[in-house]
Design a protein around this motif. Structure first.
Motif, PDB file in Angstrom:
ATOM      1  N   TYR A 283       0.907  -1.107   0.024  1.00  0.00           N
ATOM      2  CA  TYR A 283       0.030  -0.056  -0.054  1.00  0.00           C
ATOM      3  C   TYR A 283       0.779   1.162  -0.068  1.00  0.00           C
ATOM      4  N   ASN A 284       0.669   1.958  -0.855  1.00  0.00           N
ATOM      5  CA  ASN A 284       1.406   3.304  -0.964  1.00  0.00           C
ATOM      6  C   ASN A 284       0.626   4.308  -0.206  1.00  0.00           C
ATOM      7  N   GLY A 285       1.182   4.824   0.974  1.00  0.00           N
ATOM      8  CA  GLY A 285       0.378   5.678   1.901  1.00  0.00           C
ATOM      9  C   GLY A 285       0.430   7.188   1.371  1.00  0.00           C
ATOM     10  N   LEU A 286       1.213   7.369   0.398  1.00  0.00           N
ATOM     11  CA  LEU A 286       1.277   8.862  -0.299  1.00  0.00           C
ATOM     12  C   LEU A 286       0.178   8.964  -1.212  1.00  0.00           C
ATOM     13  N   THR A 287       0.045   7.970  -2.071  1.00  0.00           N
ATOM     14  CA  THR A 287      -1.189   8.187  -3.348  1.00  0.00           C
ATOM     15  C   THR A 287      -2.329   7.373  -2.760  1.00  0.00           C
ATOM     16  N   HIS A 288      -2.231   6.784  -1.679  1.00  0.00           N
ATOM     17  CA  HIS A 288      -3.558   5.838  -1.244  1.00  0.00           C
ATOM     18  C   HIS A 288      -3.887   4.684  -2.066  1.00  0.00           C
ATOM     19  N   GLN A 289      -2.953   4.106  -2.662  1.00  0.00           N
ATOM     20  CA  GLN A 289      -3.202   3.125  -3.793  1.00  0.00           C
ATOM     21  C   GLN A 289      -2.515   1.746  -3.307  1.00  0.00           C
ATOM     22  N   LYS A 290      -3.388   0.659  -3.612  1.00  0.00           N
ATOM     23  CA  LYS A 290      -2.734  -0.655  -3.581  1.00  0.00           C
ATOM     24  C   LYS A 290      -1.929  -1.026  -4.839  1.00  0.00           C
ATOM     25  N   ILE A 291      -0.569  -1.176  -4.902  1.00  0.00           N
ATOM     26  CA  ILE A 291       0.290  -1.342  -5.569  1.00  0.00           C
ATOM     27  C   ILE A 291       0.626  -2.768  -5.982  1.00  0.00           C
ATOM     28  N   LEU A 292       0.780  -3.215  -7.003  1.00  0.00           N
ATOM     29  CA  LEU A 292       1.103  -4.577  -7.558  1.00  0.00           C
ATOM     30  C   LEU A 292       2.780  -4.792  -7.120  1.00  0.00           C
TER      31      LEU A 292
END
Length: 426
Positions: A283-292
């Motif tokens: 989880y990218n806490g800066l962009t709030h995205q679940k990243i592969l």
């Protein structure tokens, strides 16, 4: 304390959980240390050193009678659990110990004390004084949990229906064919998840349970040390330790700053069958995205399959959340009620960026869900900003427990200090 209040009334109130000792008195009787035990706290709060255990104090439990039980990572003088007796000053003395095993988990509920080694879970009967009746002969309720020397701690919590939940951490960083090796890709379907990387549910009153008699309650969780049961929505919450070394393993995709700031440490709201997605995402806490994950075809930007669980909240990377507690007391101001305290043990792998953590934060909740920005609640366990930035902390907060009066207890995994935080009502 008002002398007209009898001990039986206080004990009944504490056990019922309907009100606390502090709702029956005008102000706390526990005085903080002159220097607040070296901690930095919000206005109105104070802290005291309850005891110095001299061991690596992991989780801790406080009974309704105020007895404190501390789980040591490694036994001290042959004892893996220390018993501390409260004194009139609010401090405590180490009165004894038992359990020859090290470990992390300890939890008191419904007249029993539960404790874990890195492979097994035991329970001890508590008497009316909150003392263990069978220190030399506990019941072994869970046996043979996987321990391969990485993420081996077995944190525990109980619900209100007679179930115990146990973390079985993944013995890997990101399920590579060769763990933590540069460029090594992920193992197909990650077979580690069959026996680790999740939360298992067992009965709290059944002897000698194994994997086969338990339920894999949730999966896709790399390692959970802090977990607690949220009484407001009757649900499990856990804090996952995020994966490491994005730059070391895939230097063409991530620079050192990105590796220091990713991935977030995540709070998850867990229901039966939940899958948080490790090792296939972070989880990218800066962009709030679940990243592969790069081990599974990611490039730092590709999004992961949306089927995986969304975090309930996210925090800065690599801070090692080792304690989680939902506060239900009435000593602290109303804003803290039913919110979550999280103990961040502190980072080791943010270089060349400064290390972070070594504090306890507060996450507001509303109606059983995170609501609003988290804030640092208790700081300076490290001793100074310079010590924190260098990763040379004097103390490392680990376990959290609530006392019968609403005090917040914090354990220290570095020097073995036990802290108590109180609110100085006027």
């Amino acid at each position: 304390m008002k002398k007209s209040i009898t001990r039986p009334l206080l004990l009944t109130a504490a056990l019922a959980g309907s009100f606390s000792l502090y709702s029956l008195t005008s102000k706390p009787t526990v005085a903080p240390d002159a220097d607040n035990a070296g901690l930095k706290l919000p206005a109105g709060f104070g802290a005291l050193v309850v005891a110095e255990t001299g061991g690596r104090a992991r989780h801790l439990a406080v009974t309704p009678e105020g007895n404190i039980f501390v789980k040591l990572n490694r036994p001290k003088d042959g004892k893996g659990i220390l018993e501390l007796k409260p004194t009139a000053t609010g401090k405590a003395t180490v009165s004894g110990g038992f359990g020859s095993y090290g470990g992390t988990g300890i939890y008191a509920k419904d007249g029993y004390l539960y404790a874990s080694s890195d492979e097994d879970v035991y329970r001890y009967k508590l008497d009316a004084k909150g003392e263990v009746t069978n220190p030399a002969q506990p019941e072994k309720i869970i046996t043979g949990l996987l321990n391969r020397g990485e993420h081996e701690s077995k944190s525990i919590v109980l619900d209100n229906a007679g179930n115990v939940y146990v973390n079985v951490g993944a013995y890997s960083n990101s399920c590579q064919v060769k763990d933590r090796e540069k460029g090594s890709m992920g193992r197909p379907d990650c077979p580690i998840l069959d026996s680790a990387g999740g939360i298992w549910q067992f009965r709290a009153d059944k002897a000698n349970q194994t994997y086969g008699s338990g339920t894999r309650y949730a999966t896709g969780l790399r390692n959970v040390v802090g977990l607690d049961w949220n009484a407001q929505n009757n649900q499990l919450f856990v804090m996952q330790h995020g994966r490491d070394q994005l730059h070391d393993i895939f230097p063409a995709m991530y620079d050192t700053k990105e590796s220091a700031e990713q991935p977030a440490e995540c709070l998850y709201e867990i229901t039966k069958g939940a899958n948080a997605g490790w090792p296939f995402l972070y989880y990218n806490g800066l962009t709030h995205q679940k990243i592969l994950a790069p081990e599974y075809g990611g490039d730092g930007k590709k999004l992961a399959d949306p089927k995986y669980l969304e975090p309930a909240a996210a925090y800065p990377a690599h801070m090692a959340p080792d304690g989680l507690l939902f506060y239900t007391g009435t000593m602290f101001p109303a804003k803290y009620r039913n919110g979550a305290f999280i103990a961040f043990h502190g980072s080791w792998n943010r270089a060349p960026e400064p290390q972070k953590g070594y504090y306890v934060v507060f996450q507001p909740f509303k109606n059983g869900k995170p609501s609003g920005q988290w804030e640092v609640f208790a700081d300076n366990f490290a001793g100074s900003d310079a010590k924190a930035a260098a990763g040379r902390a004097d103390h490392k907060p680990c376990g959290l427990a609530q006392g019968p009066d609403g005090s917040l207890y914090v354990s220290d995994d570095k020097a073995g200090t036990i802290y108590r935080i109180v609110y100085n009502q006027k």
